[in-house]
Design a protein around this motif. Structure first.
Motif, PDB file in Angstrom:
ATOM      1  N   ILE A   1      -6.101 -10.219   7.466  1.00 44.50           N
ATOM      2  CA  ILE A   1      -5.125  -9.397   8.139  1.00 44.50           C
ATOM      3  C   ILE A   1      -4.248  -8.557   6.818  1.00 44.50           C
ATOM      4  CG2 ILE A   1      -2.958 -10.197   9.238  1.00 44.50           C
ATOM      5  CD1 ILE A   1      -4.186 -12.519  10.289  1.00 44.50           C
ATOM      6  N   GLY A   2      -4.222  -9.318   5.749  1.00 45.93           N
ATOM      7  CA  GLY A   2      -3.363  -8.479   4.801  1.00 45.93           C
ATOM      8  C   GLY A   2      -4.381  -7.289   4.456  1.00 45.93           C
ATOM      9  N   THR A   3      -5.472  -6.882   4.641  1.00 43.56           N
ATOM     10  CA  THR A   3      -6.405  -5.814   4.272  1.00 43.56           C
ATOM     11  C   THR A   3      -5.844  -4.834   5.626  1.00 43.56           C
ATOM     12  OG1 THR A   3      -7.908  -6.842   3.067  1.00 43.56           O
ATOM     13  CG2 THR A   3      -8.540  -4.870   3.992  1.00 43.56           C
ATOM     14  N   MET A   4      -5.911  -5.353   6.599  1.00 40.18           N
ATOM     15  CA  MET A   4      -5.490  -4.480   7.828  1.00 40.18           C
ATOM     16  C   MET A   4      -4.078  -3.906   7.743  1.00 40.18           C
ATOM     17  SD  MET A   4      -7.297  -6.603  11.166  1.00 40.18           S
ATOM     18  CE  MET A   4      -7.087  -5.321  12.146  1.00 40.18           C
ATOM     19  N   ARG A   5      -3.204  -4.740   7.168  1.00 39.39           N
ATOM     20  CA  ARG A   5      -1.871  -4.210   6.973  1.00 39.39           C
ATOM     21  C   ARG A   5      -1.642  -3.165   6.098  1.00 39.39           C
ATOM     22  NH1 ARG A   5       2.654  -3.750   9.836  1.00 39.39           N
ATOM     23  NH2 ARG A   5       2.831  -5.922  10.360  1.00 39.39           N
ATOM     24  N   VAL A   6      -2.289  -3.253   5.009  1.00 38.07           N
ATOM     25  CA  VAL A   6      -2.219  -2.217   3.933  1.00 38.07           C
ATOM     26  C   VAL A   6      -3.080  -1.063   4.100  1.00 38.07           C
ATOM     27  CG1 VAL A   6      -1.705  -3.974   2.086  1.00 38.07           C
ATOM     28  CG2 VAL A   6      -4.049  -3.157   2.525  1.00 38.07           C
ATOM     29  N   THR A   7      -4.137  -1.309   5.052  1.00 39.06           N
ATOM     30  CA  THR A   7      -4.892  -0.107   5.487  1.00 39.06           C
ATOM     31  C   THR A   7      -4.295   0.618   6.963  1.00 39.06           C
ATOM     32  OG1 THR A   7      -6.303  -1.679   6.746  1.00 39.06           O
ATOM     33  CG2 THR A   7      -6.981  -0.748   4.478  1.00 39.06           C
ATOM     34  N   GLU A   8      -3.090  -0.138   7.184  1.00 37.56           N
ATOM     35  CA  GLU A   8      -2.281   0.646   8.472  1.00 37.56           C
ATOM     36  C   GLU A   8      -3.044   0.393   9.584  1.00 37.56           C
ATOM     37  OE1 GLU A   8      -1.398   4.570   7.443  1.00 37.56           O
ATOM     38  OE2 GLU A   8       0.044   4.074   5.882  1.00 37.56           O
ATOM     39  N   GLN A   9      -4.129  -0.603   9.794  1.00 39.77           N
ATOM     40  CA  GLN A   9      -4.792  -0.785  11.065  1.00 39.77           C
ATOM     41  C   GLN A   9      -4.028  -1.481  12.013  1.00 39.77           C
ATOM     42  OE1 GLN A   9      -8.744  -2.434  10.674  1.00 39.77           O
ATOM     43  NE2 GLN A   9      -8.858  -1.955   8.328  1.00 39.77           N
ATOM     44  N   ILE A  10      -2.931  -2.334  11.708  1.00 38.69           N
ATOM     45  CA  ILE A  10      -2.073  -2.951  12.235  1.00 38.69           C
ATOM     46  C   ILE A  10      -1.280  -2.171  13.099  1.00 38.69           C
ATOM     47  CG2 ILE A  10      -0.140  -4.653  12.358  1.00 38.69           C
ATOM     48  CD1 ILE A  10      -1.856  -6.423  10.239  1.00 38.69           C
TER      49      ILE A  10
ATOM     50  N   SER B   1       2.641  -6.213   1.968  1.00 38.99           N
ATOM     51  CA  SER B   1       2.787  -5.078   1.563  1.00 38.99           C
ATOM     52  C   SER B   1       2.404  -4.482   0.562  1.00 38.99           C
ATOM     53  CB  SER B   1       4.333  -4.671   1.714  1.00 38.99           C
ATOM     54  OG  SER B   1       5.153  -5.619   0.503  1.00 38.99           O
ATOM     55  N   GLY B   2       2.060  -3.276   0.030  1.00 41.35           N
ATOM     56  CA  GLY B   2       1.463  -2.858  -1.203  1.00 41.35           C
ATOM     57  C   GLY B   2      -0.035  -2.524  -1.018  1.00 41.35           C
ATOM     58  N   GLY B   3      -0.823  -2.738  -1.924  1.00 44.89           N
ATOM     59  CA  GLY B   3      -2.016  -2.304  -2.249  1.00 44.89           C
ATOM     60  C   GLY B   3      -2.992  -3.639  -2.189  1.00 44.89           C
TER      61      GLY B   3
END
Length: 244
Positions: free
Chosen positions: A107-116, A211-213
Motif C-alpha cells: 500500500i505504501g508503494t501505491m501511495r508514493v507512486t500516486e496510484q491511490i 509519504s515521500g519515496g
C-alpha cells in the motif's frame, strides 16, 4: 502524539467499512488475499509449530524432575500452553513480520507512486478497495492457520517426547486428552481473530499514510511490524484478562 494517530486510524477504519461500490470486485480481491495470506503462510507456520512443540516438550520434561508427578502432565502442559498462548501468539508475531510488512509495503508503494490518488480521482473508495479484502481474508485464514499450528505443535511435542524417551506415547496421549476444556480453544480463536485484525489494519494504516519515496516505504514497513507486534502482545493480555 497518541490521540492524533489514533484518530487517523479510526477514521481510516470508518472509510474501510463503508458500503462497497461492487461486491463482485471485492470478492475477487478477498480470494486473492486469502491465497496470499493463508496459503502462502502455511509452510512457515507449520515448520515453526512443529519445532515449538518439540522445544516445549523437552523443556517441560526437564523441569519435571520429581517422581511424584506423573509423566502424562507433560502432555497436558504442552496442550494447554500451545492452545492458549504459543500457537496464536507466536503465529501472529511471525505473520506480523511476513504479512504485515507485505501489506504496508504494497500500500505504501501505491501511495508514493500516486496510484491511490488515481483511484480516488476515479471515485473509488480506496481504503475500502485496498484494505477491506485484506482484513476479511486475514480474519478468515489466520484462525485456520492457528488450528493447524496447534495440531502440529502437539504432534511435534509427541515426537520429541517419544524419541527422547522423556515420556511414553501412551502417557503423552493420555495427558493431551485428560482434563481438556473446549473453552481454551475458544479463547485461542478469539485471540486469532483479534490478532488478524490488528496485523492487517495497523499495517495498512502505516502504508496508507506513507509519504515521500522508496526509503519511506521501507520505514513504514518496519514501523508496521514493530507496532503490530506491540499491539498483539497488548491485545494478548487484554483477551486473557477478560476471558480467563
Amino acid at each position: 502524539m497518541i490521540f492524533y494517530p489514533l484518530g487517523k486510524y479510526i477514521l481510516l477504519l470508518k472509510a474501510v467499512f463503508r458500503k462497497p461500490e461492487k461486491w463482485n470486485i471485492y470478492r475477487k480481491e478477498i480470494f486473492h488475499e486469502m491465497n496470499s495470506i493463508g496459503v502462502g503462510s502455511v509452510w512457515i507456520i507449520s515448520i515453526i509449530s512443529v519445532f515449538l512443540g518439540m522445544v516445549t516438550t523437552v523443556q517441560t520434561a526437564f523441569q519435571l524432575v520429581s517422581d511424584l508427578i506423573p509423566k502424562s502432565t507433560i502432555g497436558m502442559i504442552v496442550r494447554d500452553s500451545t492452545i492458549l498462548e504459543l500457537s496464536p501468539t507466536i503465529s501472529a508475531l511471525v505473520l506480523a513480520g511476513k504479512v504485515g510488512s507485505s501489506v504496508a509495503s504494497q500500500i505504501g508503494t501505491m501511495r508514493v507512486t500516486e496510484q491511490i490518488d488515481a483511484l480516488e480521482i476515479m471515485g473509488i473508495n480506496s481504503p475500502g478497495y485496498l484494505i477491506l479484502p485484506k482484513i476479511i481474508a486475514a480474519v478468515v485464514t489466520i484462525p485456520m492457520l492457528v488450528i493447524i499450528s496447534i495440531g502440529l505443535s502437539i504432534w511435534g511435542g509427541y515426537l520429541a517426547g517419544t524419541i527422547s524417551g522423556a515420556v511414553t506415547a501412551n502417557d503423552f496421549i493420555a495427558g493431551t486428552i485428560d482434563g481438556f476444556r473446549g473453552f481454551t480453544l475458544t479463547v485461542s480463536m478469539v485471540k486469532a481473530v483479534v490478532f488478524a485484525f490488528i496485523i492487517t489494519s495497523v499495517s495498512a494504516y502505516q502504508g496508507f499514510y506513507t509519504s515521500g519515496g522508496a526509503l519511506d516505504v521501507g520505514i513504514s514497513s518496519t514501523r508496521a511490524v514493530v507496532v503490530s507486534c506491540i499491539m498483539i502482545l497488548f491485545a494478548d493480555y487484554l483477551v486473557a484478562q477478560l476471558l480467563l
